[in-house]
Design a protein around this motif. Structure first.
Motif, PDB file in Angstrom:
ATOM      1  N   THR A  12     -47.827   9.136 -55.991  1.00 26.34           N
ATOM      2  CA  THR A  12     -48.339   9.920 -54.861  1.00 26.34           C
ATOM      3  C   THR A  12     -47.224  10.569 -54.050  1.00 26.34           C
ATOM      4  O   THR A  12     -47.418  11.644 -53.480  1.00 26.34           O
ATOM      5  CB  THR A  12     -49.190   9.027 -53.948  1.00 26.34           C
ATOM      6  OG1 THR A  12     -48.392   7.914 -53.517  1.00 26.34           O
ATOM      7  CG2 THR A  12     -50.415   8.509 -54.684  1.00 26.34           C
ATOM      8  N   SER A  19     -46.384  13.756 -55.674  1.00 24.50           N
ATOM      9  CA  SER A  19     -47.500  14.704 -55.526  1.00 24.50           C
ATOM     10  C   SER A  19     -47.517  15.296 -54.116  1.00 24.50           C
ATOM     11  O   SER A  19     -47.718  16.508 -53.930  1.00 24.50           O
ATOM     12  CB  SER A  19     -48.828  14.017 -55.834  1.00 24.50           C
ATOM     13  OG  SER A  19     -48.878  13.634 -57.195  1.00 24.50           O
ATOM     14  N   LEU A  47     -48.415  21.052 -59.736  1.00 21.86           N
ATOM     15  CA  LEU A  47     -49.580  20.318 -59.211  1.00 21.86           C
ATOM     16  C   LEU A  47     -50.809  20.580 -60.079  1.00 21.86           C
ATOM     17  O   LEU A  47     -51.597  19.662 -60.361  1.00 21.86           O
ATOM     18  CB  LEU A  47     -49.866  20.743 -57.769  1.00 21.86           C
ATOM     19  CG  LEU A  47     -48.990  20.075 -56.695  1.00 21.86           C
ATOM     20  CD1 LEU A  47     -49.271  20.730 -55.342  1.00 21.86           C
ATOM     21  CD2 LEU A  47     -49.272  18.565 -56.639  1.00 21.86           C
ATOM     22  N   ARG A  88     -50.508  18.581 -63.174  1.00 18.72           N
ATOM     23  CA  ARG A  88     -50.704  17.147 -62.917  1.00 18.72           C
ATOM     24  C   ARG A  88     -52.196  16.854 -62.751  1.00 18.72           C
ATOM     25  O   ARG A  88     -52.695  15.839 -63.261  1.00 18.72           O
ATOM     26  CB  ARG A  88     -49.943  16.732 -61.646  1.00 18.72           C
ATOM     27  CG  ARG A  88     -48.444  16.678 -61.831  1.00 18.72           C
ATOM     28  CD  ARG A  88     -47.721  16.614 -60.507  1.00 18.72           C
ATOM     29  NE  ARG A  88     -47.763  15.275 -59.921  1.00 18.72           N
ATOM     30  CZ  ARG A  88     -46.784  14.381 -60.035  1.00 18.72           C
ATOM     31  NH1 ARG A  88     -45.685  14.690 -60.727  1.00 18.72           N
ATOM     32  NH2 ARG A  88     -46.868  13.207 -59.446  1.00 18.72           N
ATOM     33  N   ASP A  89     -52.907  17.742 -62.059  1.00 22.68           N
ATOM     34  CA  ASP A  89     -54.358  17.547 -61.888  1.00 22.68           C
ATOM     35  C   ASP A  89     -55.073  17.613 -63.220  1.00 22.68           C
ATOM     36  O   ASP A  89     -56.029  16.853 -63.476  1.00 22.68           O
ATOM     37  CB  ASP A  89     -54.910  18.613 -60.937  1.00 22.68           C
ATOM     38  CG  ASP A  89     -54.431  18.402 -59.503  1.00 22.68           C
ATOM     39  OD1 ASP A  89     -53.971  17.285 -59.195  1.00 22.68           O
ATOM     40  OD2 ASP A  89     -54.473  19.372 -58.715  1.00 22.68           O
TER      41      ASP A  89
END
Length: 320
Positions: free
Chosen positions: A289, A292, A314, A317-318
């Motif tokens: 986290t 992120s 991002l 990663r999602d």
């Protein structure tokens, strides 16, 4: 010997006794001591005669020549001693082993890169080459293929060469220091890891960087600051980022690495736009986290390239 000196005209007795024995005066005795003194310096009898009888004889050139000859003789004797020690270290069972070891040592010193490489590779499956010889060859090898073979052979030999490699790390020659740390990096032992840890504080930045790369692959967190510096300074930054990613596979380290990367961005460690982009890219493979959140903040960065890079990372990663 006195008869020999007399036959050469180097020494003549002042007189003879009635029975024919030679008689030497005090001056003759002094000349004998002078002859022996000059011979002790390595002069030939011909040069001794010139030195004692030629008023115009200048010793400086001859002494310089003797110094050169003596150095060459010492070098040759030292090389022989080293070779004998290496053969003894191989603990040969018979003369066949001795001859094979000599052949390998000669091949390691060959002018042919191919011969040197074959010698390095055969040192594991064939007659083992003494570790000292492998270390010396590895620290002086300039051919990349041969150097790789020598590093591999050293890695197979265990920790035996670490003490000599540690000396190589302190060499006054930069290339030797670099080769030494590269060799240590390929030895997968605790002692090698400890030596690499020590190398993180080495005055040579090249040594520090190679040590950090190797330690990163071994999961040693001490390497993180140097690896981040490598990303900032564009010094093998892709491999450094990969090493950080490998370290970040440990959850306890992932957040620490992400935090350090963000600190480098936030605290003005660098004003270079390209360095900020490299640091952003390094966050891509850092899980957790903290990374992120850092990427989310960077997606609004004033630098458009940084913002787009962070946003893209991002998204990926999602998707994962």
């Amino acid at each position: 010997m006195l008869r020999h000196y007399e036959s050469l005209g180097l020494l003549r007795p002042t007189d003879r006794t009635g029975a024919g024995y030679r008689e030497y005066s005090d001056q003759d005795i002094r000349r004998i001591f002078h002859i022996e003194s000059l011979r002790s310096l390595g002069l030939s009898l011909r040069d001794v005669r010139r030195a004692l009888d030629d008023p115009g004889f200048m010793p400086s050139d001859l002494v310089d020549d003797l110094i050169r000859q003596t150095r060459e003789r010492i070098a040759a004797e030292t090389e022989l001693l080293t070779r004998l020690r290496r053969i003894g270290a191989a603990e040969p069972d018979g003369w066949e082993d001795v001859l094979r070891t000599v052949a390998l040592l000669q091949a390691l010193g060959s002018e042919s890169a191919g011969k040197r490489q074959r010698a390095a590779l055969s040192s594991v499956d064939g007659v083992p080459v003494p570790t000292e010889a492998l270390v010396e060859a590895a620290l002086n090898e300039t051919d990349a293929n041969v150097a790789g073979a020598l590093r591999w052979a050293l890695a197979q030999s265990g920790d035996g060469g670490l003490a000599l490699l540690a000396e190589g790390l302190d060499s006054p020659v930069a290339e030797v220091r670099k080769r030494a740390v590269q060799c240590v990096a390929e030895i997968p032992s605790r002692k090698a890891t400890a030596l690499l840890r020590d190398a993180l504080t080495h005055p040579d930045i090249v040594v520090r960087r190679y040590a950090a790369m190797a330690l990163g692959a071994r999961g040693v967190a001490d390497a993180v600051p140097t690896l981040i510096d490598m990303v900032v300074e564009d010094a093998n930054d892709v491999d450094a980022a990969d090493a950080l990613s490998a370290l970040a596979s440990r959850p306890a380290l992932a957040d620490q690495i992400a935090t350090r990367l963000m600190e480098s961005l936030a605290h003005g460690v660098t004003e270079s736009a390209s360095a900020r982009r490299r640091l952003t890219q390094a966050l891509a493979d850092i899980p957790g986290t903290t990374a992120s959140r850092a990427l989310a903040d960077l997606s609004h960065d004033e630098d458009r390239v940084v913002a787009l890079t962070a946003a893209y990372i991002l998204t990926m990663r999602d998707a994962r």
